[in-house]
Write a protein that holds these residues in place. Sequence first.
Motif, PDB file in Angstrom:
ATOM      1  N   ASP A 107       5.933  18.545  -4.090  1.00 42.46           N
ATOM      2  CA  ASP A 107       4.842  17.784  -3.484  1.00 42.46           C
ATOM      3  C   ASP A 107       4.072  17.065  -4.596  1.00 42.46           C
ATOM      4  N   ILE A 108       4.107  15.727  -4.589  1.00 36.68           N
ATOM      5  CA  ILE A 108       3.423  14.969  -5.648  1.00 36.68           C
ATOM      6  C   ILE A 108       2.228  14.197  -5.091  1.00 36.68           C
ATOM      7  N   THR A 109       1.859  14.493  -3.844  1.00 36.91           N
ATOM      8  CA  THR A 109       0.830  13.707  -3.162  1.00 36.91           C
ATOM      9  C   THR A 109      -0.455  13.573  -3.978  1.00 36.91           C
ATOM     10  N   ARG A 110      -0.856  14.667  -4.654  1.00 34.45           N
ATOM     11  CA  ARG A 110      -2.131  14.627  -5.378  1.00 34.45           C
ATOM     12  C   ARG A 110      -1.937  14.538  -6.892  1.00 34.45           C
ATOM     13  N   LEU A 111      -0.707  14.321  -7.301  1.00 37.50           N
ATOM     14  CA  LEU A 111      -0.425  14.255  -8.738  1.00 37.50           C
ATOM     15  C   LEU A 111      -0.885  12.910  -9.308  1.00 37.50           C
ATOM     16  N   PRO A 112      -1.462  12.912 -10.530  1.00 37.14           N
ATOM     17  CA  PRO A 112      -1.820  11.616 -11.120  1.00 37.14           C
ATOM     18  C   PRO A 112      -0.567  10.769 -11.380  1.00 37.14           C
ATOM     19  N   ALA A 113      -0.771   9.460 -11.393  1.00 32.40           N
ATOM     20  CA  ALA A 113       0.345   8.520 -11.531  1.00 32.40           C
ATOM     21  C   ALA A 113       1.206   8.832 -12.753  1.00 32.40           C
ATOM     22  N   SER A 114       0.548   9.199 -13.862  1.00 32.27           N
ATOM     23  CA  SER A 114       1.271   9.380 -15.114  1.00 32.27           C
ATOM     24  C   SER A 114       2.213  10.584 -15.088  1.00 32.27           C
ATOM     25  N   GLU A 115       2.020  11.488 -14.139  1.00 32.03           N
ATOM     26  CA  GLU A 115       2.854  12.690 -14.103  1.00 32.03           C
ATOM     27  C   GLU A 115       3.946  12.633 -13.045  1.00 32.03           C
ATOM     28  N   ARG A 116       4.195  11.429 -12.508  1.00 31.81           N
ATOM     29  CA  ARG A 116       5.147  11.355 -11.395  1.00 31.81           C
ATOM     30  C   ARG A 116       6.557  10.946 -11.810  1.00 31.81           C
ATOM     31  N   ASP A 117       6.771  10.555 -13.050  1.00 35.35           N
ATOM     32  CA  ASP A 117       8.072  10.072 -13.527  1.00 35.35           C
ATOM     33  C   ASP A 117       8.576   8.893 -12.694  1.00 35.35           C
ATOM     34  N   ILE A 118       7.697   7.897 -12.608  1.00 29.10           N
ATOM     35  CA  ILE A 118       8.000   6.729 -11.796  1.00 29.10           C
ATOM     36  C   ILE A 118       7.833   5.477 -12.644  1.00 29.10           C
ATOM     37  N   THR A 151       0.842  -1.208   0.000  1.00 30.55           N
ATOM     38  CA  THR A 151       0.000   0.000   0.000  1.00 30.55           C
ATOM     39  C   THR A 151       0.873   1.253   0.000  1.00 30.55           C
ATOM     40  N   THR A 152       1.944   1.233   0.780  1.00 27.66           N
ATOM     41  CA  THR A 152       2.871   2.368   0.801  1.00 27.66           C
ATOM     42  C   THR A 152       3.441   2.608  -0.596  1.00 27.66           C
ATOM     43  N   LEU A 153       3.853   1.525  -1.242  1.00 25.59           N
ATOM     44  CA  LEU A 153       4.433   1.630  -2.572  1.00 25.59           C
ATOM     45  C   LEU A 153       3.419   2.185  -3.574  1.00 25.59           C
ATOM     46  N   ARG A 154       2.196   1.695  -3.479  1.00 25.61           N
ATOM     47  CA  ARG A 154       1.150   2.131  -4.412  1.00 25.61           C
ATOM     48  C   ARG A 154       0.779   3.600  -4.201  1.00 25.61           C
ATOM     49  N   MET A 155       0.928   4.067  -2.988  1.00 27.36           N
ATOM     50  CA  MET A 155       0.678   5.498  -2.745  1.00 27.36           C
ATOM     51  C   MET A 155       1.800   6.331  -3.376  1.00 27.36           C
ATOM     52  N   ILE A 156       3.026   5.844  -3.307  1.00 22.17           N
ATOM     53  CA  ILE A 156       4.140   6.572  -3.934  1.00 22.17           C
ATOM     54  C   ILE A 156       3.912   6.632  -5.445  1.00 22.17           C
ATOM     55  N   ALA A 157       3.417   5.510  -5.994  1.00 22.99           N
ATOM     56  CA  ALA A 157       3.198   5.439  -7.438  1.00 22.99           C
ATOM     57  C   ALA A 157       2.007   6.282  -7.877  1.00 22.99           C
ATOM     58  N   GLY A 158       1.099   6.560  -6.943  1.00 23.59           N
ATOM     59  CA  GLY A 158      -0.116   7.289  -7.301  1.00 23.59           C
ATOM     60  C   GLY A 158      -1.239   6.358  -7.718  1.00 23.59           C
ATOM     61  N   LEU A 159      -1.090   5.076  -7.434  1.00 22.42           N
ATOM     62  CA  LEU A 159      -2.131   4.107  -7.780  1.00 22.42           C
ATOM     63  C   LEU A 159      -3.152   3.998  -6.657  1.00 22.42           C
ATOM     64  N   GLU A 160      -2.828   4.605  -5.543  1.00 22.29           N
ATOM     65  CA  GLU A 160      -3.687   4.569  -4.372  1.00 22.29           C
ATOM     66  C   GLU A 160      -3.583   5.960  -3.759  1.00 22.29           C
ATOM     67  N   SER A 161      -4.723   6.532  -3.374  1.00 27.32           N
ATOM     68  CA  SER A 161      -4.644   7.863  -2.765  1.00 27.32           C
ATOM     69  C   SER A 161      -4.264   7.691  -1.300  1.00 27.32           C
TER      70      SER A 161
END
Lengths: 348, 351
Positions: B67-78, B45-55
Amino acid sequence: MNALELHGVSKRFGAVQALNDVSFELGAREFLVVLGPTGAGKTTLLRTVAGLETPDSGVLRLGGVDVAQRAPAERDVALVFQNFSLYPSKTVRENLAFPLLAPGRRLAAAEVEERVRWAAQLLRIERLLERPARQLSGGEMQRVAIGRAIVRRPRLFLMDEPLTNLDAKLREELRVELRELARRLETPVLWVTHDAAEALSMADRVAVLSHGRILQLDTPRTVYLRPASPLVARQLGSPPMNLIEVRRDEAGWRLPNGELCAAAASDAPREALLGFRPEHVRLDGGASEALVELVEHLGPQQVVVLRWGGASVHAAVPSNVEVAVHQRVRPSVAAEHCLVWRRTTIQP
Amino acid sequence: MSFLQLEKLRKVWPGGAVAVNGVDLAVARGEFVVLLGPSGCGKTTTLRMIAGLESSSSGTIRLDGRDITRLPASERDIGMVFQFYALYPHLTVAENIAFPLECAGVPRAERLALARSLAERLELTALLDRRPRALSGGDQQRVALARAMARKPAVWLMDEPLGTLDSARRAEMCDFLRAQQLEHRVATVYVTHDQDEAMRLADRIVVMSAGEILQVGPPQEVYDEPAGLFVARFVGSPGMNLLEARAAGRALELAGSRAALDIARDVAPGNVVLGVRPEYVRLAASGVLTGRVVLDAFMGSHRYVHVETPAGRVVALASVDAPSAHGEEVGLEFDLRGVRLFDPASGRRIV
C-alpha cells in the motif's frame, strides 16, 4: 484577381534567414496551407503579409495593390493566433463586437449587433454570448477568436496554427468546421501549420516551407504522391514515407544488406534513395524475408514496423490482415509506387 | 496478481468538485496502459495521485502488493515525464540524461555510455555537449524523455510527454517509447487526449470522462466494440458515425432513408442510435441513404468524404481515386459487420 501575391520576399533576423526568396499567389477563394516544422518561417510569413514585419526585399500585393507602404490596419486582413487572444473579463458578445468598434469603423449599432449574431451562429457559440471569456474552454475560446476575425469581413484570413493548442478531438472537429466555413464565407485563407494531416485535409494547395524557402507548392495529392524531394516526402504522411539507400543490379533494387526490395527501371541510377509510402507495402509476394518488430493498431489500419534487409521499414495494412510481432513476412512494393532520387540529391 | 492497483480512488477538490470519482484499475507487470480522455476528465489527477504529487481523498493505491497511498513521492520508485520538461540548465545534454543514474550511484563511464546510447536512438547525438538553453523546445522535450528513460523504476508515469512536439516527431517518439517499453518491460501509465497516440502505444486503453472510467480494453477492441456513445465518438479520428434510427424487428429505419436496413438480428422496437465507422461506409450510386458531399478531405493514403444526409452527417472512408465534387449527390451503403447499436437514453451499447 489574386487575393495575395508575393514576389521574391526575403526577411532576415540577424543570422537567421527567416524568409528566403518566397514567391506565390493566393487565388480569390483559395485555401492555401503553409506546412513546415518549428522555425521554418511560417509565422514570419504571416506577420509579413499582415504588415507586422517589413520584408528586406520583394514585393507584396493584396488584391493587386502593392502594400509596402500600408500600415497593418489598412491592409484589411485578419490574423488569428495559436493562443486565443481575448479580453478575459469581457463577455463573448463584447469580444466579438470589439473589432467593429474601433475608431474609424463607424458602424451603426444595429450593424454591429447583426454581425455579432451572424458570426456567433456560424461558429455555433450563440449560447455563450453573455459569458465572460475567462469561463470558456479552450475550444470555445478559439471559436470566439475566429469569430473576432470574421465579424470584420476582411479580404483575407491569416491563421497561425489556430488549432495547435486544442485537444486532438476538438482539433479534428474544428478542422472540418473551419474548412466548410471558409467555403461559405468565400474568403481566401492563408493557414500555417506543422501538422501534415491538417495541411492535406484542408488545403486547396499546400506550400511546404523549410528554412524560409518554399520547397514545393501544389495540390495535396501531388505533394503527397509526387514529393519534389526526400525532405518534402518526410514531412507528409503518418507514418512518413520510407526512404532507404539502395543499390540497383539486374534483378532490381537491393536493400542495404543485399536483399531484393522492388523492381527497378534499367535506366535508373546504380545507387539511389528509394522512397515508398507505408500503405504501398504489402506483407506478401516479395522475394526476401523481413521480421515484424512492432504492430500498432490504429483502427481502420495497423502500422507494422519491419526489419527488412538491414533497414527499418513501415507498412500500413488494413486491420483485418493477420500479423504479429516476431512473425516473418515477405514484403513487396510495386515498382509504380517507388520514387527514386539520386543519392547526391539527399538533403539533411 | 496485478502490479499496480487502484481501488476506488477518489479526488475531491477543496471546493467540492469531484475530479476522480472512484477509479478501479489494475496494471500488470510490464504493461503499457494509456489513460485517454478530454481535458478535465480526471486522467492527469489520477496519474498525479499514483505519483504521490497529489493526495487522494479516499481509495487505495498498491504497488507490487504494498500500500503506497500515503507514501511520499520520493519513496515510490516511480519515474515521471511531464509535458513541460525541466532540464538542469547548467548541465550538458549528456549530463542531464545521465543525472538520474548519478543519483542512483551508477559509475560515471557506465552512465555516460547509457546516455549516449539513448541519445543515439533519439537522434540527439549531435547535441550531447550542448546546454539546454541552446536547444529548441522540441529537442529539450526529447532530452527530458531520454532522461526519464535512463532509469528503470518500478513504474513510468507519463503526462502527455509528446504534447509540444511537431506531428512528424511525435510519431517517431511513439515508436521509440513503445520500443523502450517493450525492451525493458517497465509498467507504464501514460496520459493523453490524443486517441491516435493511445492506439499506437497502449496494451490497454482506459477511456475516461468526468472522473470515471468508461471502458478498458486493448486498442482495437475499444475501437471496434465501444461500450457507449462517448467512446464511439472519442476513439477514432474521425469518430464513429452516429445516426438516430428506429428499430422494428430486424429492420432499422433511418430518417430520410429510402429503404430500411436489415440488421439480421432482432432488436427491441424503439429508438436506437446506429453507429458505424467510416471504413464500413461505402459511396455508391444508390444506397440506404443519400446525401450531398460537403467536404472531401484528402488524407494521403485515403480520403474522408463528409456527406450531409437527412439522418445526419456521415463520413465515409474512400480510396485515393478521383475526389468527390462539393455538392455532389451520393448514395451510402453500410457494411453490416461494422454496424453497432446504442441506447439513446443511457448511451450504452445494445448487445
